[in-house]
Design an enzyme around this catalytic site. Structure first.
Site, PDB file in Angstrom:
ATOM      1  CG  ASN A 110      26.363  27.351  19.225  1.00 36.94           C
ATOM      2  OD1 ASN A 110      27.399  27.495  19.884  1.00 36.94           O
ATOM      3  ND2 ASN A 110      26.226  26.362  18.335  1.00 36.94           N
ATOM      4  CG  PHE A 114      34.675  24.625  23.555  1.00 44.20           C
ATOM      5  CD1 PHE A 114      33.631  24.054  22.846  1.00 44.20           C
ATOM      6  CD2 PHE A 114      35.979  24.312  23.176  1.00 44.20           C
ATOM      7  CE1 PHE A 114      33.873  23.204  21.771  1.00 44.20           C
ATOM      8  CE2 PHE A 114      36.232  23.460  22.110  1.00 44.20           C
ATOM      9  CZ  PHE A 114      35.184  22.909  21.405  1.00 44.20           C
ATOM     10  CB  SER A 173      33.686  24.194  18.331  1.00 46.77           C
ATOM     11  OG  SER A 173      33.149  25.453  18.701  1.00 46.77           O
ATOM     12  CG  ASN A 175      31.133  29.297  18.181  1.00 44.25           C
ATOM     13  OD1 ASN A 175      31.031  30.162  17.314  1.00 44.25           O
ATOM     14  ND2 ASN A 175      30.256  28.324  18.333  1.00 44.25           N
ATOM     15  CB  THR A 176      37.527  27.484  20.412  1.00 40.52           C
ATOM     16  OG1 THR A 176      36.558  27.211  21.434  1.00 40.52           O
ATOM     17  CG2 THR A 176      38.902  27.598  21.049  1.00 40.52           C
ATOM     18  CE  LYS A 214      29.865  17.535  16.297  1.00 37.49           C
ATOM     19  NZ  LYS A 214      28.938  17.741  17.421  1.00 37.49           N
ATOM     20  CG  ASN A 243      30.630  21.167  15.470  1.00 35.70           C
ATOM     21  OD1 ASN A 243      29.726  21.900  15.857  1.00 35.70           O
ATOM     22  ND2 ASN A 243      31.571  20.719  16.283  1.00 35.70           N
TER      23      ASN A 243
HETATM   24  C1  LIG Z   1      23.523  25.360  21.231  1.00 37.54           C
HETATM   25  C2  LIG Z   1      24.460  24.388  20.616  1.00 37.54           C
HETATM   26  C3  LIG Z   1      25.614  24.018  21.294  1.00 37.54           C
HETATM   27  C4  LIG Z   1      26.497  23.097  20.728  1.00 37.54           C
HETATM   28  N1  LIG Z   1      27.613  22.736  21.428  1.00 37.54           N
HETATM   29  C5  LIG Z   1      28.436  21.794  20.895  1.00 37.54           C
HETATM   30  C6  LIG Z   1      29.566  21.350  21.619  1.00 37.54           C
HETATM   31  O1  LIG Z   1      29.821  21.770  22.742  1.00 37.54           O
HETATM   32  N2  LIG Z   1      30.376  20.434  21.035  1.00 37.54           N
HETATM   33  C7  LIG Z   1      30.118  19.910  19.784  1.00 37.54           C
HETATM   34  O2  LIG Z   1      30.866  19.058  19.307  1.00 37.54           O
HETATM   35  N3  LIG Z   1      29.032  20.294  19.093  1.00 37.54           N
HETATM   36  C8  LIG Z   1      28.193  21.208  19.612  1.00 37.54           C
HETATM   37  N4  LIG Z   1      27.085  21.594  18.914  1.00 37.54           N
HETATM   38  C9  LIG Z   1      26.846  21.007  17.567  1.00 37.54           C
HETATM   39  C10 LIG Z   1      25.889  19.824  17.630  1.00 37.54           C
HETATM   40  O3  LIG Z   1      26.456  18.776  18.389  1.00 37.54           O
HETATM   41  C11 LIG Z   1      25.586  19.298  16.211  1.00 37.54           C
HETATM   42  O4  LIG Z   1      26.770  18.791  15.651  1.00 37.54           O
HETATM   43  C12 LIG Z   1      25.023  20.381  15.296  1.00 37.54           C
HETATM   44  O5  LIG Z   1      24.180  21.267  16.014  1.00 37.54           O
HETATM   45  C13 LIG Z   1      24.228  19.803  14.122  1.00 37.54           C
HETATM   46  O6  LIG Z   1      23.107  19.077  14.564  1.00 37.54           O
HETATM   47  P1  LIG Z   1      21.616  19.717  14.638  1.00 37.54           P
HETATM   48  O7  LIG Z   1      21.369  20.384  13.308  1.00 37.54           O
HETATM   49  O8  LIG Z   1      20.723  18.544  14.885  1.00 37.54           O
HETATM   50  O9  LIG Z   1      21.629  20.679  15.757  1.00 37.54           O
HETATM   51  C14 LIG Z   1      26.204  22.524  19.462  1.00 37.54           C
HETATM   52  C15 LIG Z   1      25.019  22.888  18.784  1.00 37.54           C
HETATM   53  C16 LIG Z   1      24.154  23.809  19.350  1.00 37.54           C
HETATM   54  C17 LIG Z   1      22.895  24.173  18.602  1.00 37.54           C
END
Ligand SMILES: Cc1cc2nc3c(=O)[nH]c(=O)nc-3n(C[C@H](O)[C@H](O)[C@H](O)COP(=O)(O)O)c2cc1C
Length: 364
Positions: A110, A114, A173, A175-176, A214, A243
């Site tokens: 992704n 934000f 993140s 992406n910012t 985080k 993350n």
């Molecule tokens: C579509 C998507 C959006 C995410 N948005 C955020 C976010 O807004 N803030 C954040 O701290 N992590 C975000 N994450 C990261 C997840 O919270 C998590 O840390 C990461 O995906 C690893 O866990 P997973 O492998 O179970 O997905 C996002 C992940 C995905 C897949």
């Protein structure tokens, strides 16, 4: 019933564009009368950050960015819900497409950036459910164009401390642009000093609100030394590790699709995320607890996460491939482990493998 729901919903969701599918999944949770998961076995209960969690399985930030369905998520069996990331002002995020499923790898990429309805809208929703019970944390971030990013975090702590059970400071993140530079020692020290100060300032009215940090799984071990040292000296209440990754493992089955810019999550992240979690655990020396996230999609990977150092775990991408039934699968597997070992809680498993994980070759 949940399994039937998963079996019907998943083919439909996977036929859609991933971001449309996500929007529909949130709508289904909002409007479909799913049965409650029922009471958790007492052996899954755990007290962390001064909060009583009925079970250690949470939903990670990013699924419910705008606090639309926290109570539905608690109802289907999560032990806690992290809403957000929210930013002070509404912002659209990056242009679509910005969410990609790597089906053969069971991964997700992704670069949402934000997208947030902003703090006013989210605050209203959280305030309306503040007495509903269940543990709901909020994950906060800075607006892309903020002139003073630290001030954004301070403002959000001040506004949300009263309606959230904990606050996560998200500086990881990918992406910012520039956000992850806030993990650099001098910036991080200033950020955490001001954030903790804000938390103390509002505590008389808001109550005690644990502050978590985080981090990215892409830190070097030298960076991690600094980050943990500062988190300890500034007395954060815990860390989330971590993350998404900007790296791409060598053995992906869909390497072409994985060239999309953004953060990779899901199964291909598990080994790296567990390694950084274990590295963090040995540096934290039990001063505060850790939440483990990254690549959990089964009972076995959930237990591996706990054994690498997590007192609580969070899932997101695994739900895309396994559905809501994943929550019950994880709980059943954890309970089976306790039965087998004649243990009455998961406490003794936390970090049991951290030392051995840090001795393995670096995950490729
Ligand atoms: C579509 C998507 C959006 C995410 N948005 C955020 C976010 O807004 N803030 C954040 O701290 N992590 C975000 N994450 C990261 C997840 O919270 C998590 O840390 C990461 O995906 C690893 O866990 P997973 O492998 O179970 O997905 C996002 C992940 C995905 C897949």
């Amino acid at each position: 019933m949940i399994r039937l729901f998963d079996r019907l919903a998943r083919p439909l969701l996977h036929a859609l564009d991933p971001e449309d599918a996500h929007g529909l999944a949130v709508k289904m949770l909002k409007f479909a009368p799913l049965p409650p998961a029922g009471r958790d076995d007492k052996r899954l209960a755990t007290r962390v950050f001064g909060l009583n969690f009925p079970n250690p399985v949470g939903i990670a930030a990013g699924f419910d960015k705008n606090a639309e369905v926290p109570d539905a998520l608690l109802r289907v069996g999560f032990g806690f819900v992290e809403v957000g990331t929210i930013t002070p002002l509404p912002q659209a995020g990056n242009p679509r497409p910005r969410l990609f499923r790597l089906d053969a790898d069971q991964g997700v990429i992704n670069r949402l950036g934000f997208n947030s309805e902003g703090s006013d809208a989210v605050l209203k929703r959280l305030a309306a459910r503040a007495n509903a019970g269940g543990i709901v944390g909020i994950n906060i971030g800075a607006n892309k164009d903020a002139p003073d990013r630290i001030a954004d975090y301070v403002r959000l702590i001040e506004r949300f401390a009263a309606v959230a059970n904990y606050v996560t400071v998200n500086i990881s993140s990918p992406n910012t642009p520039g956000l992850r530079n806030m993990q650099q020692a001098a910036v991080l020290d200033d950020l955490l000093a001001r954030v903790i100060d804000a938390r103390e300032r509002v505590a008389p009215n808001a109550g005690p609100t644990p502050v978590l940090l985080k981090i990215a799984p892409d830190l070097t071990l030298g960076d991690l030394d600094d980050v943990v040292g500062i988190a300890r000296s500034r007395r954060v209440d815990g860390m989330i590790v971590g993350n998404t990754t900007v790296t791409r493992p060598a053995n992906l089955r869909q390497p072409e699709k994985a060239k999309q810019a953004g953060g990779l999550s899901g199964r291909p992240l598990l080994a790296l995320a567990n390694r950084i979690l274990a590295e963090t655990y040995v540096r934290v020396e039990d001063v505060f607890p850790l939440i483990g996230a990254g690549g959990i999609d089964s009972g076995a990977s959930a237990l591996a996460k706990i054994r690498s150092g997590a007192s609580l775990i969070q899932v997101y991408s695994g739900l895309v491939f396994r559905g809501i039934g994943l929550i019950a699968d994880i709980k059943t597997a954890l309970l089976a482990t306790l039965e087998r070992d004649r243990q009455s809680s998961l406490a003794d498993y936390v970090g049991a493998d951290a030392a051995s994980v840090t001795a393995e070759p670096w995950p490729s």
